[in-house]
Write a protein that holds these residues in place. Structure first.
Motif, PDB file in Angstrom:
ATOM      1  N   PRO A 109      -9.674   5.972   5.020  1.00 44.80           N
ATOM      2  CA  PRO A 109      -9.203   6.071   6.404  1.00 44.80           C
ATOM      3  C   PRO A 109     -10.337   6.661   7.231  1.00 44.80           C
ATOM      4  N   ARG A 123       0.812  -1.218   0.000  1.00 37.12           N
ATOM      5  CA  ARG A 123       0.000   0.000   0.000  1.00 37.12           C
ATOM      6  C   ARG A 123       0.847   1.270   0.000  1.00 37.12           C
ATOM      7  N   ALA A 127      -2.908   5.243   0.955  1.00 32.19           N
ATOM      8  CA  ALA A 127      -3.862   4.242   0.498  1.00 32.19           C
ATOM      9  C   ALA A 127      -5.211   4.486   1.156  1.00 32.19           C
ATOM     10  N   SER A 128      -6.285   4.170   0.436  1.00 32.34           N
ATOM     11  CA  SER A 128      -7.618   4.299   1.016  1.00 32.34           C
ATOM     12  C   SER A 128      -7.784   3.327   2.179  1.00 32.34           C
ATOM     13  N   HIS A 129      -6.944   2.304   2.218  1.00 34.82           N
ATOM     14  CA  HIS A 129      -7.002   1.314   3.302  1.00 34.82           C
ATOM     15  C   HIS A 129      -5.782   1.461   4.215  1.00 34.82           C
ATOM     16  N   THR A 149     -12.629   2.610  -2.774  1.00 30.12           N
ATOM     17  CA  THR A 149     -12.933   1.278  -2.240  1.00 30.12           C
ATOM     18  C   THR A 149     -12.901   1.236  -0.717  1.00 30.12           C
ATOM     19  N   GLY A 150     -12.611   2.357  -0.112  1.00 30.88           N
ATOM     20  CA  GLY A 150     -12.540   2.446   1.337  1.00 30.88           C
ATOM     21  C   GLY A 150     -12.058   3.833   1.693  1.00 30.88           C
TER      22      GLY A 150
END
Lengths: 304, 304, 304, 304
Positions: free
Chosen positions: D297, D64, D100-102, D294-295
């Motif tokens: 934080p 990521r 990263a979105s995750h 897709t997600g």
């Protein structure tokens, strides 16, 4: 084997340099050819063909985002390196860059385009993966190269103004007549630079441009591939004419990149050498070796 | 006028090319010198001196972050261009790149380092701003250049193994003796490439490296500036020796970049031309023209 | 001590929570006040006040760049985790995000603005450094908070249409009369949400907006600070009126952020609770804890 | 219709809220349930459950990338806004964020995981595209929500130390006995926060961790889905146990996200409420509304 490969050797370079080849037409660049290209230098005048990378004032495509330069280190960091012997008033400036691999002046890797789900040499489209990038045919396989460049100044030959009209197709016959008029010949290992005037039009109109653009047709692409050139560069967005020749999206990319492993370089500023009537010289193209990338911004150097 | 400028012409190129000059030693590259450099090509063998840009397996500095290649377009986008005549199975792969301007193989702009709050030619440190970047002396002022390169292979001359030990200073005398041993002369407009073996050591040790590194000293920097070179490249992180010569943080950067406008290029892979005993050739260096940036990754092309 | 601090306690919260305090008005939020805020919930209707983060169709400022969402992992990665027991057809989608910390709906950290080179509580402007970011007063010091929110719907009270005209100042008297008309009182620990209609105007006009915007004046800011609110949110770009009140750039930011440690939250979509005449409720604001950042996008949750 | 859907209603929420539903279990959150959740607040003590976003010192996954905070505007920009009435010494600090979105504490969108090439409600994996991101089920469909949270402190109940051993499965029976021991009941519309101690172990060991981690099993996931919870959060990387239950990669993600539209939130810091024995309260979760992501934080706020 795909239909493309089945078209045979006249239509394709697949297999020509082995089943695992990932460099395509760059295989044509023997040291002898490069030495000969270097020997073509006359004036020593140097042209940097890349245009600036910045958020405004240059042609950008929306979906690729706007280039960013962000400050990583500046004079607010004064004192950070005192423990390493850094004297007061000594410091460094650095930044971080964010841009598309195909931003402004750029070179396409062979992984860039596929046809019938296959890239050059039959590499499947699935060789590109989101996480790892190109597992084959990436820009990192290019390394960088030197070759003889031939510049064809289409507006000068085709007449009618400082640039070709948007949508104007440049055919094999147009290339041939221009080369003849300029007294240059195109041969094995050459990079052909096709000036359409598009970039000059863009700058003069401040970016207020139609969707159409002048560029080469499929038969022009085939004509260049038949002459064993290693790359084709242009001053437009796609090398090829838009609306696409024969209504086939990326049709010239398929002829050059996919079928023949001939590289494409877009958005080159060819105005200075054209103004100098510098029709040939030594060209170096040095894409960044970004592992797995599908292309790279470039700033080719032409020595007249 | 600062103390630096007051050191006079022997110690500085400030003012030499006018009070507003932003290109420094690149002014030395007349077309005649470049044509002569092109004429130095012998074999036509081409060397790409850049190392890969990737997140692992190459020397990176923590504070600069890890390079990222992110997918912008892939085969999941199938069908997006159907309205533009895109045939099923035809598509494009693209990415977005994020990395420091000084990542892996890179060239410093003259705005990179300042001394007594001043850059080359007396440009104040404040010419670099967070929002706009370099308002003067940025990498966009370089454009790209061609010059003769002279490669000095220090481990071969200084002996003791495949690389100089970390912390080993390379002095003016070392450069002079190596040039003599290799039968090359350094002159106006040259780029001097100093191979220390650092990069080879890094790769063989998988990046398990001490803080120290071999590199040139301040007197070596002055010796090179006195010969009117345009740039100095090396295979280490900073061109200069670490621990810094005389305990002065970035001391050699101050001699070369700040006082003389001589460019610096770091992390070049010089192993292939060294193995070929290619001690001179034509070099092109093509930094990306990122407006306002303090440097650029580069992939210099050496033609032997 | 600066002139600002010298204005005394009536004009400033400097020192009120200790010389090293980095949280400002958030110190007012005792558990008792938060419990009371939770007890103010009536309907349980939930409002998400953040607007989308995307490259187009939302208000963005050029110098902050365009937000990017880039794909990190998609179905082209099928098979990557086969060795970990991943069944065919099972996979994950992920992305990487790039945006300004002050993009669309966002909260300012106390390090965001300085006056006379000082931030809240006398922290010098130099506490922000390019490499490390905010060494004090960063958004990471906020953590996140819950408080009672009071929504003041200015167009409804001030009349004349669905939004206040660009440049319309919202004064202390305006806030006071609107609160009275809506039957709400503003007190210690409240977050005041000032709806100007700016965002609705933006969306209805497709972003074709003048430079001016309606917003609060310095005396309104002082009036709010005098009531010990912890934060002020609005549906415009700066909370404060533009042209700036008294011609003082960021004048209201200086009153709220710098002098009183009162937080500011911009570009909130307040249309849904206003339509429901939901004038008070429980609000949670959860900035991302990005170490050293000067702000964070937020998506505050209001429970009516 | 896929095999998954064919498993019927006991095993799936597909179709439960209509064939076009994109919000899954969030449909369970009626205003009445939220009002009841708000009424569960006792102490008013506020917990911020997100961990910092930074390049080091927090759990990150290599693929990521490392989060970056880059300076966009700092005190070197002094004077830039003079024409707008900016007084000397007044200025702003801003940054740009890349992650990263995750990254660290984050919430998965329903587009995050697919099984048999299908996401929740039968949405095909192809609904995620590289260029546009999620065309359905993206994090932008969540908006943000408030719900009652129940915290289950597994190390306290299962004994043996401050954290569960890496690889320790948490079963439905474990969840049930822990809820009973803590005197809490899990019901419709709840968010269940499962504390394993993983994050505390990570911080105490400075990130020197095995691949394994404690987490819930598939039967625990099914038990939670059967109780109509809206989301499950945990202090580990994946909510679920690693090695994966039954050797099935992302098996619990498939039970929760894919089959039931129950959201998952990873890397939450649950140590403070656990230390306070705060077993239930009001929770708000406010993912950024990044279109197509897709997600996101998150920094959930728990009010005890």
């Amino acid at each position: 084997m795909s239909d493309v490969a089945a078209q045979g050797t006249a239509q394709s370079n697949w297999g020509r340099w082995g089943p695992d080849d990932e460099r395509g037409a760059l295989n044509l660049l023997s040291p002898e050819i490069v030495a000969k290209a270097a020997a073509s230098v006359r004036t020593g005048r140097t042209y940097s063909l890349g245009i600036p990378i910045q958020a405004d004032g240059v042609p950008l495509m929306d979906y690729r985002g706007k280039p960013m330069r962000l400050t990583l280190e500046d004079s607010t960091d004064e004192g950070s390196y005192r423990d390493f012997g850094c004297k007061p008033g000594t410091g460094a400036h650095e930044d971080v860059l964010i841009f598309a691999s195909h931003t402004t002046s750029h070179m396409d890797a062979l992984i860039h385009v596929y046809e019938d789900w296959e890239h050059y040499n039959g590499v499947p489209a699935s060789a590109m993966r989101a996480m790892t990038g190109a597992t084959r045919l990436g820009i990192d396989k290019v390394g960088g190269f030197a070759a003889r460049a031939v510049l064809l100044d289409m507006p000068r030959q085709l007449g009618g103004g400082p640039w070709l009209e948007p949508g104007r197709p440049v055919t094999a016959a147009d290339l041939e007549s221009t080369a003849a008029a300029q007294g240059v010949q195109i041969g094995t290992g050459d990079v052909v630079l096709v000036r359409t005037g598009y970039l000059q039009m863009w700058f003069e109109r401040g970016g207020d441009m139609p969707f159409e653009q002048p560029g080469i047709t499929q038969d022009a692409g085939q004509w260049l591939a038949d002459r064993d050139v290693v790359a084709v560069g242009s001053d437009n967005a796609a090398v090829e004419v838009i609306p696409f020749d024969d209504g086939d999206f990326l049709g010239v990319h398929k002829v050059l990149l996919v079928r023949h492993g001939v590289y494409m370089i877009e958005f080159l500023d060819l105005s200075a050498p054209a103004a100098d009537e510098c029709w040939q010289g030594l060209l170096t193209v040095a894409p960044l070796k970004v592992t797995g990338a599908t292309g790279s911004p470039v700033n080719p150097i032409l020595i007249g």
